[in-house]
Design a protein around this motif. Structure first.
Motif, mmCIF file in Angstrom:
data_model
loop_
_atom_site.group_PDB
_atom_site.id
_atom_site.type_symbol
_atom_site.label_atom_id
_atom_site.label_comp_id
_atom_site.label_asym_id
_atom_site.label_seq_id
_atom_site.Cartn_x
_atom_site.Cartn_y
_atom_site.Cartn_z
ATOM 1 N N ALA A 34 0.796 -1.429 -0.125
ATOM 2 C CA ALA A 34 0.126 -0.027 -0.045
ATOM 3 C C ALA A 34 0.784 1.170 -0.012
ATOM 4 N N HIS A 35 1.886 1.199 0.677
ATOM 5 C CA HIS A 35 2.807 2.381 0.926
ATOM 6 C C HIS A 35 3.476 2.789 -0.690
ATOM 7 N N VAL A 36 3.971 1.781 -1.169
ATOM 8 C CA VAL A 36 4.646 1.803 -2.443
ATOM 9 C C VAL A 36 3.670 2.126 -3.650
ATOM 10 N N GLU A 42 0.775 8.740 -6.559
ATOM 11 C CA GLU A 42 0.760 10.079 -5.936
ATOM 12 C C GLU A 42 1.980 10.883 -6.450
ATOM 13 N N ARG A 43 2.936 10.104 -7.264
ATOM 14 C CA ARG A 43 4.033 10.686 -7.799
ATOM 15 C C ARG A 43 5.199 11.282 -6.817
ATOM 16 N N ARG A 44 5.012 10.449 -5.629
ATOM 17 C CA ARG A 44 6.223 10.636 -4.673
ATOM 18 C C ARG A 44 7.487 9.732 -5.246
ATOM 19 N N TYR A 45 7.152 8.595 -6.009
ATOM 20 C CA TYR A 45 8.180 7.981 -6.568
ATOM 21 C C TYR A 45 7.948 8.132 -8.210
ATOM 22 N N GLU A 46 8.598 9.024 -8.668
ATOM 23 C CA GLU A 46 8.444 9.305 -10.150
ATOM 24 C C GLU A 46 8.864 8.198 -11.034
ATOM 25 N N GLY A 47 8.275 8.385 -12.140
ATOM 26 C CA GLY A 47 8.740 7.153 -13.387
ATOM 27 C C GLY A 47 10.372 7.267 -13.345
ATOM 28 N N GLY A 48 10.942 6.331 -13.575
ATOM 29 C CA GLY A 48 12.212 6.042 -13.807
ATOM 30 C C GLY A 48 13.236 6.001 -12.482
ATOM 31 N N GLU A 77 1.541 -5.764 -11.496
ATOM 32 C CA GLU A 77 0.262 -4.897 -11.817
ATOM 33 C C GLU A 77 0.727 -3.836 -12.965
ATOM 34 N N GLY A 78 2.128 -3.949 -13.361
ATOM 35 C CA GLY A 78 2.616 -2.990 -14.217
ATOM 36 C C GLY A 78 3.153 -1.739 -13.640
ATOM 37 N N LEU A 79 3.472 -1.606 -12.404
ATOM 38 C CA LEU A 79 3.850 -0.121 -12.067
ATOM 39 C C LEU A 79 5.310 -0.319 -11.855
ATOM 40 N N LEU A 80 5.879 -1.363 -11.834
ATOM 41 C CA LEU A 80 7.309 -1.593 -11.450
ATOM 42 C C LEU A 80 8.059 -2.574 -12.376
ATOM 43 N N ARG A 81 9.325 -2.463 -12.337
ATOM 44 C CA ARG A 81 9.982 -3.702 -13.324
ATOM 45 C C ARG A 81 11.337 -3.883 -12.090
ATOM 46 N N ALA A 88 13.908 -2.048 -7.875
ATOM 47 C CA ALA A 88 12.708 -2.080 -8.711
ATOM 48 C C ALA A 88 12.549 -0.635 -9.303
ATOM 49 N N LEU A 89 12.378 -0.645 -10.791
ATOM 50 C CA LEU A 89 12.361 0.450 -11.419
ATOM 51 C C LEU A 89 10.747 1.026 -11.525
ATOM 52 N N VAL A 90 10.457 2.196 -10.992
ATOM 53 C CA VAL A 90 9.038 2.808 -11.279
ATOM 54 C C VAL A 90 8.986 3.003 -12.804
#
Length: 234
Positions: A34-36, A42-48, A77-81, A88-90
């Motif tokens: 839930a945290h991640v 909410e973009r606290r963790y930006e893409g990349g 769920e396709g949010l991370l790799r 883990a890459l956002v």
């Protein structure tokens, strides 16, 4: 055959938690998940951004094992790799993802809008409530919360169409819609006011019982994301 998962309330992103007894804390993996997930939406963790198991374990106050479990769920769920031994890459929101979401939304929302007219009083009252809430959130600078309310506004119209299968399909877009909405509001703050205006126009067309006008307004409203993906924002 197992029963389908319970639907999450429309006012919050789904977290698919493991059931817990009243008064007990959710399992550690659910808390990390839930945290991640909230941080990504909410973009606290930006893409990349590269997230590490150690860093997330320290943030959440847990061991690395539940972190690993949570990251695997988010990758599915396709949010991370995930990258072994690195983290883990956002995943950024891609232009193709935006195009796919927009196309699906236009098909589902147009069909549902035609079936929702004439709009029942309960739908109109609920949309008025959501529009007022979104206006308050925007005025307070609560853009992540406003994106959730934006998504709820459209979901109410889809549900009012009465097709449960389409409603479930639409719910599957929830995370992508929220993430795109928050990103758009931050990158184009001028769009926020326009969104409120367009929601008001959609609501007014529903009051008037003009199904084709509702469909046209929804199409133009949702199409903005396609212009954004192509660099053609107006």
């Amino acid at each position: 055959m197992s029963s389908p998962p319970a639907r999450t309330a429309p006012d919050a992103p789904p977290t698919h938690p493991t059931p817990t007894l009243p008064g007990k804390r959710p399992p550690a993996a659910d808390r990390v998940y839930a945290h991640v997930k909230q941080g990504v939406l909410e973009r606290r963790y930006e893409g990349g951004t590269l997230l590490t198991e150690g860093g997330l374990a320290e943030e959440a106050g847990v061991s690395r094992t539940p972190v690993r479990e949570a990251l695997l769920r988010l990758e599915a769920e396709g949010l991370l790799r995930l990258y072994p031994k690195k983290g883990a890459l956002v995943l950024p929101v891609s232009a193709q993802e935006i195009a796919d979401v927009v196309e699906t939304r236009q098909l589902v929302e147009a069909h549902a809008a035609r079936k929702a007219v004439p709009a029942p009083p309960a739908l109109l009252a609920r949309l008025e409530e959501l529009l007022a809430r979104q206006e308050e959130q925007v005025a307070a600078g609560e853009l992540a919360e406003a994106a959730v309310t934006d998504r709820c506004f459209h979901a109410e119209i889809v549900r009012s169409g009465g097709n449960e299968i389409l409603s479930r399909l639409y719910d599957q877009l929830r995370d992508r819609q929220l993430r795109m909405g928050v990103a758009a509001m931050h990158a184009h703050p001028e769009r926020v006011t326009r969104t409120l205006t367009e929601h008001g126009q959609i609501l007014e067309a529903l009051r008037d019982g003009d199904a084709e006008q509702v469909v046209e307004l929804l199409h133009d409203h949702v199409s903005w994301f396609s212009h954004l993906a192509r660099g053609e924002v107006r």
